[in-house]
Design a protein around this motif. Structure first.
Motif, PDB file in Angstrom:
ATOM      1  N   UNK A 416       0.832  -1.220   0.000  1.00 56.89           N
ATOM      2  CA  UNK A 416       0.000   0.000   0.000  1.00 56.89           C
ATOM      3  C   UNK A 416       0.862   1.263   0.000  1.00 56.89           C
ATOM      4  N   UNK A 417       1.951   1.226   0.771  1.00 59.22           N
ATOM      5  CA  UNK A 417       2.844   2.388   0.818  1.00 59.22           C
ATOM      6  C   UNK A 417       3.464   2.617  -0.557  1.00 59.22           C
ATOM      7  N   UNK A 418       3.892   1.529  -1.204  1.00 63.03           N
ATOM      8  CA  UNK A 418       4.532   1.633  -2.513  1.00 63.03           C
ATOM      9  C   UNK A 418       3.552   2.199  -3.543  1.00 63.03           C
ATOM     10  N   UNK A 419       2.297   1.763  -3.489  1.00 66.91           N
ATOM     11  CA  UNK A 419       1.303   2.236  -4.448  1.00 66.91           C
ATOM     12  C   UNK A 419       1.133   3.756  -4.351  1.00 66.91           C
ATOM     13  N   UNK A 420       1.035   4.274  -3.120  1.00 74.86           N
ATOM     14  CA  UNK A 420       0.869   5.717  -2.959  1.00 74.86           C
ATOM     15  C   UNK A 420       2.134   6.466  -3.371  1.00 74.86           C
ATOM     16  N   UNK A 421       3.282   5.914  -3.020  1.00 78.03           N
ATOM     17  CA  UNK A 421       4.543   6.583  -3.350  1.00 78.03           C
ATOM     18  C   UNK A 421       4.737   6.664  -4.858  1.00 78.03           C
ATOM     19  N   UNK A 422       4.446   5.571  -5.574  1.00 82.89           N
ATOM     20  CA  UNK A 422       4.603   5.583  -7.031  1.00 82.89           C
ATOM     21  C   UNK A 422       3.609   6.535  -7.680  1.00 82.89           C
ATOM     22  N   UNK A 423       2.413   6.641  -7.090  1.00 82.51           N
ATOM     23  CA  UNK A 423       1.427   7.581  -7.618  1.00 82.51           C
ATOM     24  C   UNK A 423       1.935   9.020  -7.475  1.00 82.51           C
ATOM     25  N   UNK A 424       2.531   9.330  -6.341  1.00 82.13           N
ATOM     26  CA  UNK A 424       3.118  10.658  -6.142  1.00 82.13           C
ATOM     27  C   UNK A 424       4.238  10.907  -7.147  1.00 82.13           C
ATOM     28  N   UNK A 425       5.044   9.872  -7.356  1.00 88.39           N
ATOM     29  CA  UNK A 425       6.175  10.011  -8.268  1.00 88.39           C
ATOM     30  C   UNK A 425       5.690  10.216  -9.700  1.00 88.39           C
ATOM     31  N   UNK A 426       4.616   9.520 -10.073  1.00 92.72           N
ATOM     32  CA  UNK A 426       4.066   9.665 -11.419  1.00 92.72           C
ATOM     33  C   UNK A 426       3.473  11.056 -11.619  1.00 92.72           C
ATOM     34  N   UNK A 429       6.302  13.456 -12.124  1.00 91.44           N
ATOM     35  CA  UNK A 429       6.960  13.372 -13.434  1.00 91.44           C
ATOM     36  C   UNK A 429       6.068  13.889 -14.550  1.00 91.44           C
ATOM     37  N   UNK A 430       4.739  13.795 -14.376  1.00 95.24           N
ATOM     38  CA  UNK A 430       3.813  14.275 -15.397  1.00 95.24           C
ATOM     39  C   UNK A 430       3.716  15.796 -15.421  1.00 95.24           C
ATOM     40  N   UNK A 431       4.119  16.423 -14.331  1.00 98.40           N
ATOM     41  CA  UNK A 431       4.004  17.876 -14.238  1.00 98.40           C
ATOM     42  C   UNK A 431       5.156  18.543 -14.976  1.00 98.40           C
ATOM     43  N   UNK A 432       4.836  19.652 -15.668  1.00 95.30           N
ATOM     44  CA  UNK A 432       5.887  20.394 -16.366  1.00 95.30           C
ATOM     45  C   UNK A 432       6.908  20.960 -15.387  1.00 95.30           C
ATOM     46  N   UNK A 433       6.427  21.384 -14.237  1.00 93.75           N
ATOM     47  CA  UNK A 433       7.317  21.897 -13.187  1.00 93.75           C
ATOM     48  C   UNK A 433       7.019  21.094 -11.928  1.00 93.75           C
ATOM     49  N   UNK A 434       7.793  20.026 -11.664  1.00 96.00           N
ATOM     50  CA  UNK A 434       7.525  19.147 -10.520  1.00 96.00           C
ATOM     51  C   UNK A 434       7.376  19.950  -9.220  1.00 96.00           C
ATOM     52  N   UNK A 435       6.268  19.690  -8.516  1.00 97.89           N
ATOM     53  CA  UNK A 435       5.999  20.431  -7.284  1.00 97.89           C
ATOM     54  C   UNK A 435       5.742  19.528  -6.086  1.00 97.89           C
ATOM     55  N   UNK A 449      20.186  16.317  -6.913  1.00 97.17           N
ATOM     56  CA  UNK A 449      18.917  16.880  -6.444  1.00 97.17           C
ATOM     57  C   UNK A 449      18.300  15.930  -5.423  1.00 97.17           C
ATOM     58  N   UNK A 450      18.088  16.436  -4.221  1.00101.39           N
ATOM     59  CA  UNK A 450      17.507  15.671  -3.115  1.00101.39           C
ATOM     60  C   UNK A 450      16.124  16.250  -2.849  1.00101.39           C
ATOM     61  N   UNK A 451      15.081  15.438  -3.014  1.00 99.04           N
ATOM     62  CA  UNK A 451      13.704  15.930  -2.935  1.00 99.04           C
ATOM     63  C   UNK A 451      12.908  15.134  -1.914  1.00 99.04           C
ATOM     64  N   UNK A 452      11.764  15.684  -1.537  1.00 99.20           N
ATOM     65  CA  UNK A 452      10.956  14.988  -0.541  1.00 99.20           C
ATOM     66  C   UNK A 452       9.497  15.405  -0.625  1.00 99.20           C
ATOM     67  N   UNK A 453       8.654  14.551  -0.039  1.00 95.37           N
ATOM     68  CA  UNK A 453       7.260  14.880   0.262  1.00 95.37           C
ATOM     69  C   UNK A 453       7.099  14.641   1.754  1.00 95.37           C
TER      70      UNK A 453
END
Length: 613
Positions: A416-426, A429-435, A449-453
C-alpha cells in the motif's frame, strides 16, 4: 560652558573658586574601599553598587592624607591654549549629543593639563552621558583631590548603577525564557541600559548574523532564479556580516580590557596630577559597569567564548571567498575557553573548507578537531557527533529492524505504501514543473537533487501532503505497530518520502540528536552504485525492506545511477527512551513537550507546512 584662553594674568575665565582641599577622613576612605565588595551574582546590594569600581582609585586613609598634603596648596589653574581647545571640543561634542567624541576630547584636555579641574569635570559628564558609570566613579578621589566639580556626576553615576542593578534580575530572567522574541528584546534593552554589557551586545550582534545569513540565502535563491541584485531588498549580506564583525571585535577587545581592569592598580593621585604614563594608563583602562564577578563562576569565559565563536561566523559570512583559516583560529580560541558542540562542529566544518591546507591534510585536520572534542567530553566517539547528545544512551550505528514493531509493520504494509509513493512520483513526473517532490537545499548536498514529500515533522502533520498519501499518513498516526506513540510523537523526528534523483550525493554528516533512530523503507532502488555508509559500514537498500540506523553517527549517501532512488523515512524514539518521563526529559523546550503530550494523550497533531529532515 566654554572657556577662553588665560588672560595676561594667567587666570582662566570663568574661574572655579579654589576651595581648600582637605584630606579624606578615615571613615570616608574605609567607606570607599568597602563599597567595592560585590556579591558574586547579578544582584548586588545598593551599598555595593554605590562605588564598586572605585576599587581601582580608592586609597587608604593614610595614603590619601599624604597625597593630598603633598599637593596642598593646589597650583593655580593655568591651562594651555591646546588644553582649552580640547576642552571646548568636548563641550561642543556634548552639546551635539556625541558623548563618545566628548570623552576623546576631554581625555586630550586632561593629558595636556592634568591638574585642570574643568577638564576632569567635563570628562566626568561625558563618561556619564556615554553610560560609562564605573569609569566615572573610578576618578572620584582624584576629582575631589584637585577640587573639580564632581558631586552631581558622582551622584548621577551611583543612581544609574543602582537602577541598572535593580533591573538586572528581570533582564536575566527574560533572557533565559522560552520566548525567543522576548529574549532578544531583553538583550536589546540590557544593551541600551548598559553599553558595557558584553552579553547584551553579543546577543544583539548574533541577531545581526542571523540577518546576514537570511540575506545570503535570499541572494543565493535570487541568483539561482536568474534574478539580479537590483531585484533584492537593497541590503548586502557581506556588508552586514562585516559590520557585525567589527562590532564583535570591539567586544573582544573590551573583554580583554575588562580583565585588565581587575588587575589594574591605579597610581597615587599625585602621580596622576603629574601626567605621564600613569595618567595615560588610567585614562585608557575600561571598566565594566557590572563587575566580572557578577557573571558567576566561569561566566566571563563563557561570554568571551561566545564572542569568539560569533567572530568566526562573521568572518565566514563576510568574506568572499570565505577565509576559513581565520575563522578556525577564533573557533579554536572559543573552544579553549568553553568547549561546546556548536563550536567544535563549526571549527571542523571550517577546517574542511580551509583552502590554506592541501586537500590531503584537511581530512586529518578535521579528524584532529573531532578528537579534541571527544577529549573535551563533547562527544563519546569520533563517529557520533550530534549537536544534541543525550548521555547514557546505547550507541550503535546500525540496529536490527525486526526488533521494532513499527519496522515490521512498515514491511507488512509495503504494497500500500509503494502504491501511494509511485502515484506521487508519477504525478510529479507528469508535471511540467515538478511540485510534489520539492528540492531540499541542504548544506550536505554535494551534487544532484535531493527531494521529498513531507508527512510529519517534529510531532506535527503536513495536512496537505497527508491528503496526497492518505493511507501512509493514516498508518503513521495509528496505534498499529506503535507508530503514534513511538514514531510520529517524536518532537525530534520526521516521516517523509525521500527521493534521490540520478547522480546525487549527500556528503558525510551527522543528524542532530541521538534521541531517535531512523528507518528507511526501500520503495524504488535502482541497480548499480546506490548505497549508504553509516559509521564506516556500507549497505544497500532493498525494496520492501527496512534499514534501521542511528543517524547521529556520521553517514553519507549517494545514487550514481541513471534512475531515482525512493524510500520512506520514519524516525523512531531511541529504544531506551521508552517512557513519557524519559522522552519529556530529552526534549529541550516546553513547546516540544506540549506537542508530544498532544499526540500521546489526545491523538492531536498540530498542522505544519514543514517537510522533514
Amino acid at each position: 560652558m566654554i572657556v577662553g584662553p588665560p588672560d595676561a594674568t594667567g587666570v582662566c575665565y570663568p574661574t572655579l573658586e579654589a576651595e581648600a582641599v582637605g584630606a579624606l577622613s578615615a571613615d570616608e576612605a574605609e567607606a570607599a574601599l568597602a563599597a567595592v565588595t560585590l556579591q558574586p551574582e547579578c544582584d548586588p546590594t545598593p551599598k555595593a553598587v554605590a562605588a564598586h569600581s572605585s576599587e581601582e582609585a580608592a586609597l587608604s586613609a593614610d595614603d590619601a592624607k599624604a597625597a593630598l598634603a603633598a599637593m596642598t596648596p593646589r597650583p593655580e589653574c593655568n591651562p594651555s591654549p591646546h588644553a582649552v581647545a580640547a576642552y571646548n571640543a568636548a563641550v561642543e561634542a556634548l552639546d551635539a549629543g556625541d558623548a563618545e567624541a566628548a570623552i576623546f576630547a576631554a581625555n586630550d584636555a586632561v593629558k595636556l593639563q592634568p591638574e585642570w579641574p574643568l577638564a576632569w569635570s567635563i570628562r566626568a559628564k561625558a563618561l556619564n552621558d556615554f553610560r560609562l558609570f564605573a569609569d566615572m566613579l573610578a576618578s572620584v578621589l582624584f576629582l575631589q583631590f584637585i577640587g573639580a566639580s564632581y558631586q552631581p556626576e558622582a551622584d548621577r553615576a551611583r543612581a544609574s548603577l543602582q537602577a541598572l542593578f535593580a533591573q538586572l534580575p528581570g533582564f536575566m530572567e527574560r533572557t533565559a525564557g522560552s520566548d525567543s522574541d522576548d529574549r532578544l528584546a531583553a538583550w536589546s534593552e540590557l544593551q541600551e541600559a548598559d553599553p558595557t554589557s558584553l552579553q547584551g551586545r553579543a546577543a544583539v550582534y548574533n541577531e545581526w548574523l542571523h540577518d546576514a545569513q537570511r540575506l545570503r540565502e535570499a541572494e543565493v535563491a535570487l541568483a539561482k532564479s536568474g534574478g539580479t541584485a537590483d531585484e533584492g531588498n537593497g541590503m548586502d549580506s557581506y556588508a552586514v556580516a562585516r559590520h557585525t564583525l567589527t562590532c564583535l571585535q570591539e567586544c573582544a577587545a573590551e573583554a580583554g580590557e575588562f580583565r585588565a581592569s581587575e588587575l589594574y592598580k591605579p597610581p597615587p593621585v599625585a602621580a596622576l596630577a603629574k601626567g605621564g604614563v600613569s595618567l595615560l594608563q588610567f585614562l585608557q583602562i575600561r571598566r565594566p559597569n557590572v563587575p566580572l564577578a557578577a557573571y558567576g563562576l566561569g561566566g566571563m569565559e563563557r561570554v568571551e567564548a561566545d564572542i569568539e565563536l560569533k567572530i568566526g561566523l562573521a568572518i565566514e559570512l563576510g568574506s568572499d571567498p570565505s577565509v576559513h583559516s581565520d575563522a578556525c583560529a577564533h573557533y579554536e580560541r572559543s573552544a579553549s575557553l568553553v568547549g561546546s558542540t556548536r563550536v567544535y562542529t563549526l571549527w571542523a566544518a571550517a577546517t574542511a573548507l580551509d583552502s590554506s591546507l592541501p586537500s590531503h591534510e584537511r581530512t586529518a585536520a578535521v579528524l584532529k578537531v573531532h578528537e579534541l572534542a571527544v577529549a573535551a567530553g563533547i562527544w563519546k566517539v569520533v563517529e557520533q557527533r550530534p549537536s544534541f547528545l543525550i548521555p547514557g544512551l546505547t550507541a550503535s550505528a546500525w540496529h536490527d529492524p525486526q526488533s521494532f514493531p513499527a519496522c515490521r509493520m512498515l514491511e507488512a504494509e509495503f504494497p500500500r505504501i509503494r502504491e501511494e509513493a509511485l502515484s506521487l512520483l508519477q504525478q510529479d513526473s507528469d508535471s511540467e514543473a515538478p511540485t510534489l517532490f520539492r528540492s531540499h537545499d541542504s548544506t550536505v548536498l554535494a551534487g544532484g537533487d535531493w527531494c521529498d514529500v513531507g508527512l510529519y515533522y517534529n510531532g506535527m502533520r503536513n495536512d496537505q501532503n497527508a491528503q496526497r498519501a492518505p493511507q501512509t499518513s493514516a498508518l503513521l498516526c495509528s496505534d498499529s505497530g506503535g507508530f503514534r506513540r513511538d514514531c510520529t510523537s517524536c518532537s525530534l523526528g520526521s516521516a517523509y518520502f525521500s527521493l534521490l534523483r540520478p547522480h546525487t550525493r549527500l556528503a558525510a554528516h551527522c543528524g542532530p540528536t541521538n534521541a531517535r533512530l531512523r528507518a528507511h523503507l526501500g520503495i524504488v532502488v535502482p541497480q548499480g552504485d546506490c548505497e549508504m555508509t553509516v559509521g564506516g559500514e556500507t549497505r544497500r537498500w532493498a525494496e520492501g525492506k527496512v534499514m534501521l540506523f542511528d543517524d547521529s553517527f556520521e553517514h553519507q549517501v549517494h545514487n550514481e545511477t541513471e534512475e531515482a532512488r525512493l524510500v520512506l523515512i520514519v524516525d523512531l524514539w531511541h529504544p531506551e527512551l521508552d517512557t513519557d518521563e524519559k522522552r519529556l526529559a530529552a526534549l529541550q523546550h516546553d513547546e516540544q513537550r506540549q506537542t508530544y503530550r498532544g499526540v500521546v494523550d489526545r491523538s492531536f497533531y498540530e498542522t505544519t507546512t514543514l517537510r522533514g529532515h
